[in-house]
Design a protein around this motif. Sequence first.
Motif, short mmCIF file in Angstrom:
data_model
loop_
_atom_site.label_atom_id
_atom_site.label_comp_id
_atom_site.label_asym_id
_atom_site.label_seq_id
_atom_site.Cartn_x
_atom_site.Cartn_y
_atom_site.Cartn_z
N PHE A 111 16.93 -31.40 21.36
CA PHE A 111 17.80 -32.45 20.83
C PHE A 111 19.17 -32.43 21.50
O PHE A 111 19.69 -33.48 21.88
CB PHE A 111 17.94 -32.29 19.31
N ILE B 283 14.40 -42.03 18.60
CA ILE B 283 13.69 -41.18 19.56
C ILE B 283 12.67 -40.25 18.92
O ILE B 283 11.81 -39.71 19.60
CB ILE B 283 14.66 -40.37 20.44
N TYR B 284 12.77 -40.05 17.60
CA TYR B 284 11.81 -39.19 16.90
C TYR B 284 10.77 -40.04 16.20
O TYR B 284 11.01 -41.21 15.89
CB TYR B 284 12.51 -38.27 15.91
N ILE C 102 9.66 -36.14 23.44
CA ILE C 102 10.69 -37.05 22.96
C ILE C 102 11.11 -37.91 24.14
O ILE C 102 11.34 -37.37 25.22
CB ILE C 102 11.91 -36.28 22.41
N PRO C 103 11.24 -39.21 24.03
CA PRO C 103 11.12 -40.01 22.82
C PRO C 103 9.66 -40.23 22.41
O PRO C 103 8.78 -40.27 23.26
CB PRO C 103 11.78 -41.33 23.20
N ARG C 104 9.48 -40.35 21.10
CA ARG C 104 8.16 -40.62 20.53
C ARG C 104 7.97 -42.12 20.40
O ARG C 104 8.89 -42.85 20.05
CB ARG C 104 8.04 -39.98 19.14
N HIS D 104 7.34 -31.53 20.37
CA HIS D 104 6.83 -32.89 20.54
C HIS D 104 7.56 -33.54 21.71
O HIS D 104 8.75 -33.28 21.93
CB HIS D 104 7.08 -33.73 19.28
N HIS E 69 8.46 -35.89 12.54
CA HIS E 69 9.77 -35.43 12.08
C HIS E 69 10.21 -36.21 10.83
O HIS E 69 10.87 -35.66 9.96
CB HIS E 69 10.81 -35.56 13.19
N GLU F 48 13.57 -26.52 18.35
CA GLU F 48 13.69 -27.95 18.66
C GLU F 48 15.14 -28.38 18.90
O GLU F 48 15.38 -29.43 19.48
CB GLU F 48 13.12 -28.79 17.51
N SER G 248 8.72 -44.94 17.45
CA SER G 248 9.84 -44.21 16.85
C SER G 248 9.90 -44.50 15.36
O SER G 248 9.22 -45.41 14.86
CB SER G 248 11.15 -44.65 17.50
#
Length: 134
Positions: A66, A81-82, A10-12, A8, A86, A62, A15
Amino acid sequence: MRLLQQLHSIPRIPSISTILANYVDDASTSSEHEKDELQTVIDGLKLYFNTGLKNILLYRIERAQFNAILKKTPTIQACDIYGAEHFLRLFVRLPALVARVGADKDTAEMFQKHFNDILRFIDERRDQYLIDRS
């Protein structure tokens, strides 16, 4: 069927922190006790996520992503950030994590109620919070 090993971005956005803030804004809490209880649950979820992410929630592929983020910004919180993808992994682990704490029956039921409400909240907004990979 072969699983695709896609990371994915990142950042999502949004968040986990944003999702939980939206949940708090949407929650109908009428008393100070309910507000305090809700904040305790939110703080606990963030703590579980931030501390458990690397060891119990991330897949092996992943972890490098990170670690690269931590090198650039060592003080960043994982829940900032996730995203929901997640965060939902945490809910699979929550019953065992809450059991380890040794919460009494009333406390465990209170947590379960909030966990269910948060999951329902995310589900109702899945188009907004989750990436469609179909």
